[in-house]
Design a protein around this motif. Structure first.
Motif: not given
Length: 281
Positions: A198-215
């Motif tokens: 988990l320390t090698n993974q991006k923080e939540n807001k930088k995860l790639s979740i797609g534009i629809k989920a972000k919106l």
């Protein structure tokens, strides 16, 4: 082949029989099958029953959807059936539900049947769940790289010379969706990235979740942090499951496959027989 024992097993398989005729036969796994298996594992890693909701809604409307169409004044209910053996088609099915999520949610929420245990009550419970909705939105984006990889090899011309290069690219692309850039750049061998740490993974807001989920997240500021954290944790599990399956199945370490890349036209121009000696592989 699809890597089943009947196809490539050491004993009494199609491959073992062929090798009895010619021991120089070279076997490659089916990349289409591998990408589907990766998508399957990714979806299975979702901590919400996405498949169950897809199936429940589809079969609820099987036979007639007129009542729903009249209720929401729609000309046609466009839902795609998700087939359990066609995992890469899932994003198409999910897209249809996402496009009609709010009217479907309102329709089932207004049904008198929600008071009674059964399919309608189950559907209503799922559709009221914001975390479930986020996974549906994410899935339109999350399987894109696997679909692109799959489609690349669905060509009339032979593309086996690209297989190793494209497989490595796929792994790098998927890892980049949730693993920190400095971790990836600090590891030359893509198979050695410790992506589950988990320390090698991006923080939540930088995860790639797609534009629809972000919106959706941006527009619904009242979503509690607990739901968001569960969703982001699920996204990590989805990507991790896909990468893990690809690392297990793709022939990344195959030296013959790597050497075939030299037949790729641009690589042929770079080939220096004094540097690259195929007979040593």
């Amino acid at each position: 082949s699809d890597s089943a024992s009947v196809m490539i097993g050491k004993n009494n398989s199609v491959l073992s029989w062929i090798k009895q005729q010619s021991n120089s036969v070279y076997s490659l796994p089916c990349v289409f099958h591998i990408s589907h298996l990766a998508a399957k594992d990714a979806v299975k890693a979702i901590p919400k029953p996405v498949e169950d909701l897809l199936v429940d809604i589809f079969y609820y409307f099987t036979g007639s959807a007129k009542q729903y169409q009249q209720w929401c004044d729609a000309d046609e209910l466009q839902l795609i059936k998700h087939g359990g053996t066609r995992w890469l088609s899932l994003c198409q099915a999910v897209a249809g539900y996402n496009n009609q999520w709010e009217p479907l949610k309102a329709y089932f929420g207004s049904s008198s049947q929600i008071e009674h245990p059964g399919r309608v009550q189950r559907i209503n419970t799922y559709m009221q769940d914001e975390e479930m909705h986020l996974y549906f939105l994410f899935l339109e984006h999350g399987l894109d790289d696997l679909i692109t990889y799959n489609m690349f090899f669905q060509a009339e011309d032979s593309r086996v010379v690209y297989l190793w290069e494209e497989s490595v690219k796929l792994l790098k692309t998927l890892l980049n969706q949730f693993v920190k850039s400095d971790v990836l750049s600090g590891t030359s061998d893509v198979t050695m990235v410790n992506f589950q740490d988990l320390t090698n993974q991006k923080e939540n807001k930088k995860l790639s979740i797609g534009i629809k989920a972000k919106l959706f997240i941006a527009a619904n500021t009242d979503i509690d942090n607990s739901t968001l954290n569960k969703f982001y944790g699920g996204v990590r599990m989805i990507y991790s499951a896909a990468v893990q399956k690809l690392l297990k199945r793709l022939p990344i370490a195959d030296k013959t496959l790597q050497a075939l890349g030299l037949l790729h036209p641009p690589k042929k121009l770079e080939y220096d027989p004094g540097v690259t000696k195929l007979d040593e592989w």
